[in-house]
Design a protein around this motif. Structure first.
Motif, PDB file in Angstrom:
ATOM      1  N   ALA A 238      28.562 -65.770  40.222  1.00  0.00           N
ATOM      2  CA  ALA A 238      29.203 -65.548  38.924  1.00  0.00           C
ATOM      3  C   ALA A 238      30.657 -65.130  39.081  1.00  0.00           C
ATOM      4  CB  ALA A 238      28.435 -64.488  38.129  1.00  0.00           C
ATOM      5  N   ASP A 239      30.991 -64.444  40.155  1.00  0.00           N
ATOM      6  CA  ASP A 239      32.379 -64.026  40.372  1.00  0.00           C
ATOM      7  C   ASP A 239      33.322 -65.220  40.426  1.00  0.00           C
ATOM      8  OD1 ASP A 239      31.801 -61.361  40.390  1.00  0.00           O
ATOM      9  OD2 ASP A 239      31.654 -61.188  42.577  1.00  0.00           O
ATOM     10  N   GLY A 240      32.843 -66.368  40.876  1.00  0.00           N
ATOM     11  CA  GLY A 240      33.696 -67.546  40.954  1.00  0.00           C
ATOM     12  C   GLY A 240      33.441 -68.584  39.896  1.00  0.00           C
ATOM     13  N   HIS A 241      32.522 -68.291  38.957  1.00  0.00           N
ATOM     14  CA  HIS A 241      32.167 -69.300  37.958  1.00  0.00           C
ATOM     15  C   HIS A 241      32.044 -68.725  36.545  1.00  0.00           C
ATOM     16  CE1 HIS A 241      30.916 -71.189  41.751  1.00  0.00           C
ATOM     17  NE2 HIS A 241      31.071 -72.345  41.144  1.00  0.00           N
ATOM     18  N   VAL A 246      28.102 -65.375  32.978  1.00  0.00           N
ATOM     19  CA  VAL A 246      27.304 -66.345  33.730  1.00  0.00           C
ATOM     20  C   VAL A 246      26.168 -65.645  34.462  1.00  0.00           C
ATOM     21  CG1 VAL A 246      27.357 -67.991  35.651  1.00  0.00           C
ATOM     22  CG2 VAL A 246      29.206 -67.966  33.968  1.00  0.00           C
ATOM     23  N   TYR A 247      26.456 -64.469  35.037  1.00  0.00           N
ATOM     24  CA  TYR A 247      25.399 -63.714  35.703  1.00  0.00           C
ATOM     25  C   TYR A 247      24.278 -63.372  34.714  1.00  0.00           C
ATOM     26  CZ  TYR A 247      22.958 -59.824  37.907  1.00  0.00           C
ATOM     27  OH  TYR A 247      21.986 -58.997  38.401  1.00  0.00           O
ATOM     28  N   GLY A 248      24.650 -62.937  33.523  1.00  0.00           N
ATOM     29  CA  GLY A 248      23.652 -62.615  32.514  1.00  0.00           C
ATOM     30  C   GLY A 248      22.794 -63.817  32.145  1.00  0.00           C
ATOM     31  N   LEU A 294      22.632 -75.476  46.082  1.00  0.00           N
ATOM     32  CA  LEU A 294      23.591 -76.513  45.692  1.00  0.00           C
ATOM     33  C   LEU A 294      24.791 -75.917  44.969  1.00  0.00           C
ATOM     34  CD1 LEU A 294      21.078 -79.214  44.393  1.00  0.00           C
ATOM     35  CD2 LEU A 294      22.218 -79.149  46.627  1.00  0.00           C
ATOM     36  N   THR A 295      24.607 -74.747  44.338  1.00  0.00           N
ATOM     37  CA  THR A 295      25.648 -74.024  43.590  1.00  0.00           C
ATOM     38  C   THR A 295      26.538 -74.943  42.758  1.00  0.00           C
ATOM     39  OG1 THR A 295      27.138 -74.044  45.502  1.00  0.00           O
ATOM     40  CG2 THR A 295      25.705 -72.117  45.246  1.00  0.00           C
ATOM     41  N   PRO A 296      25.944 -75.680  41.795  1.00  0.00           N
ATOM     42  CA  PRO A 296      26.760 -76.535  40.922  1.00  0.00           C
ATOM     43  C   PRO A 296      27.530 -75.701  39.907  1.00  0.00           C
ATOM     44  CG  PRO A 296      24.504 -76.540  40.181  1.00  0.00           C
ATOM     45  CD  PRO A 296      24.524 -75.732  41.463  1.00  0.00           C
ATOM     46  N   GLN A 297      28.082 -76.334  38.888  1.00  0.00           N
ATOM     47  CA  GLN A 297      28.790 -75.609  37.840  1.00  0.00           C
ATOM     48  C   GLN A 297      27.816 -74.766  37.019  1.00  0.00           C
ATOM     49  OE1 GLN A 297      32.183 -75.439  37.530  1.00  0.00           O
ATOM     50  NE2 GLN A 297      32.033 -76.508  39.502  1.00  0.00           N
ATOM     51  N   ALA A 298      28.369 -73.965  36.122  1.00  0.00           N
ATOM     52  CA  ALA A 298      27.589 -72.896  35.493  1.00  0.00           C
ATOM     53  C   ALA A 298      26.358 -73.395  34.738  1.00  0.00           C
ATOM     54  CB  ALA A 298      28.487 -72.089  34.555  1.00  0.00           C
ATOM     55  N   VAL A 299      26.517 -74.416  33.896  1.00  0.00           N
ATOM     56  CA  VAL A 299      25.381 -74.860  33.076  1.00  0.00           C
ATOM     57  C   VAL A 299      24.246 -75.397  33.938  1.00  0.00           C
ATOM     58  CG1 VAL A 299      24.618 -76.486  31.300  1.00  0.00           C
ATOM     59  CG2 VAL A 299      26.798 -75.277  31.033  1.00  0.00           C
ATOM     60  N   PRO A 300      24.502 -76.313  34.877  1.00  0.00           N
ATOM     61  CA  PRO A 300      23.400 -76.744  35.754  1.00  0.00           C
ATOM     62  C   PRO A 300      22.807 -75.597  36.566  1.00  0.00           C
ATOM     63  CG  PRO A 300      25.259 -78.249  35.936  1.00  0.00           C
ATOM     64  CD  PRO A 300      25.723 -77.064  35.156  1.00  0.00           C
ATOM     65  N   THR A 363      28.264 -67.548  49.195  1.00  0.00           N
ATOM     66  CA  THR A 363      27.218 -67.605  48.170  1.00  0.00           C
ATOM     67  C   THR A 363      26.080 -68.536  48.550  1.00  0.00           C
ATOM     68  OG1 THR A 363      28.878 -67.147  46.474  1.00  0.00           O
ATOM     69  CG2 THR A 363      26.790 -68.078  45.742  1.00  0.00           C
ATOM     70  N   VAL A 364      26.395 -69.679  49.156  1.00  0.00           N
ATOM     71  CA  VAL A 364      25.355 -70.644  49.508  1.00  0.00           C
ATOM     72  C   VAL A 364      24.322 -70.024  50.435  1.00  0.00           C
ATOM     73  CG1 VAL A 364      24.882 -72.811  50.701  1.00  0.00           C
ATOM     74  CG2 VAL A 364      26.849 -72.643  49.164  1.00  0.00           C
TER      75      VAL A 364
END
Length: 419
Positions: A238-241, A246-248, A294-300, A363-364
């Motif tokens: 969440a720190d980068g996205h 986002v964390y919530g 995979l750490t995609p963008q926030a919604v996925p 993060t990965v």
């Protein structure tokens, strides 16, 4: 699906017991965030807040099986309500004295954790006396697991609501008062007052003398590690996205997945051995953690968080059945409390492990920890398969009380092993 759960809730006393237990556990479910907010309001550091939360967690992990054994020995009302009052009183001391005296603060918070009543284990001990039929009890276990996810989602919201309406001190006091009222609602109910544990062979190990239970606890230690590590990795992501929002959403997604999975799992009857079924569920849990790397963008990523939680509540509900099968006669509340303790300790270890992993590898690699922990949990279940599925030997004391939810016969121990 809804019909099955409504049937459980319509049973006499069921809704009261479930609601009272959830309300009674609010202080425990909200302790971490309530302590952090209060310490920060007092001018303390995050390090102090974390240390106090850790003391609470360790004390709680120690107290649950001890109080669970006392419940098995002396009944629910004589243990649960005094423990709830002592826990709330200790937290009230902390709320009024603050962090001015650190020894007093640590002692008060530690006592609050230590005396937290084992309402969770107590409820599972009561289900068979409230619901007639094995399948209905199993559905109630699933409903119980679902309700936990709701409580851990709603609880932090109640803390922030109390803070916004009053202040951080009031949040601590109100939530602990609600905890006492919830415990009171449970222990004055007819099922709680009538429940008696089956006769037991006195032994200093108590429930832990069951090899099957030990195997299950070993596996669930790593399930707890997986869940604890996800929270740390999610903060890093969440720190980068997008930050805290986002964390919530990721944590909400995890809870939603568990809610959906538990709802589906509890709505049907499952054939075969629950021990074998747990292996499949834990394997599925581990596999569903892997896409997080995979750490995609926030919604996925939020959608992947939902997927990662789908098999959590079914694993917990299935574990409840296995605890019920393997707990020695007369130790059912203690056995369920050991599961709570093991899961809590595992989550704490997962938090501690994931931090350095994220720091070193990013993060990965942080999200690789829950998948690895899930795989180890599966290996423990596979390695102990014979212990978990072995028939229980003839016991010294047979389970005879209809109020005792444990129908397993106690393993044989000599009188020389008595405590």
């Amino acid at each position: 699906m809804a019909t099955d759960y409504l049937e459980i809730l319509r049973a006499r006393h069921a809704l009261r017991l479930l609601t009272g237990t959830l309300v009674g556990r609010l202080p425990n479910a909200t302790a971490a965030i309530a302590l952090v907010l209060f310490v920060r309001a007092e001018g303390g550091t995050y390090s102090l807040a974390g240390a106090l939360a850790a003391v609470y967690g360790v004390a709680n992990a120690v107290g649950q099986p001890v109080l669970g054994r006392l419940v098995d020995l002396h009944g629910q009302p004589r243990v649960q309500l005094p423990a709830a009052v002592l826990a709330a009183g200790s937290m009230a001391v902390f709320a009024f004295c603050g962090t001015g005296s650190l020894p007093l603060a640590y002692a008060a918070v530690g006592a609050a954790g230590l005396f937290t009543p084992p309402l969770e284990g107590g409820l599972r001990a009561l289900w068979p006396s409230v619901l007639r039929g094995e399948e209905r009890v199993h559905t109630a276990y699933a409903l119980d697991a679902i309700a936990q996810e709701i409580m851990f989602t709603v609880g932090p919201l109640l803390v922030t609501l109390c803070v916004s309406v009053w202040d951080e001190r009031a949040a601590l006091l109100v939530l602990n008062l609600l905890g006492v009222l919830g415990a009171l609602s449970v222990v004055v109910s007819p099922p709680s007052r009538a429940w008696r544990s089956a006769p037991r062979e006195a032994h200093w190990l108590g429930a832990l003398r069951s090899p099957g239970l030990l195997a299950l606890l070993g596996a669930f230690l790593f399930v707890g590690i997986a869940l604890g590590s996800i929270t740390v990795a999610s903060v890093s992501y969440a720190d980068g996205h997008g930050g805290d929002a986002v964390y919530g959403w990721m944590m909400a997604g995890l809870g939603l997945g568990a809610l959906l999975g538990g709802s589906v799992y509890g709505a049907r009857a499952w054939g075969g051995s629950p021990e074998r079924r747990l292996r499949v569920l834990v394997a599925s849990l581990a596999v569903c953690y892997l896409p997080l790397t995979l750490t995609p963008q926030a919604v996925p990523m939020v959608l992947l968080s939902v997927l990662s939680g789908v098999f959590l509540a079914p694993c917990i509900a299935c574990a409840f059945i296995i605890v019920d099968r393997h707990a020695p006669s007369g130790t059912v509340t203690e056995a369920f409390s050991w599961l709570v303790t093991t899961f809590t300790v595992g989550a704490s270890v997962g938090t501690g492990v994931a931090g350095p992993v994220v720091q070193a590898g990013g993060t990965v690699w942080g999200f690789a920890v829950p998948g690895a922990a899930g795989a180890v949990s599966l290996l423990v279940l596979l390695a102990t398969g014979r212990v978990l599925t072995a028939p229980v030997r003839g016991g010294v004391v047979a389970s005879s009380s209809e109020n005792d939810p444990n129908r397993a016969v106690e393993p044989r121990f000599s009188s020389g092993d008595r405590a």
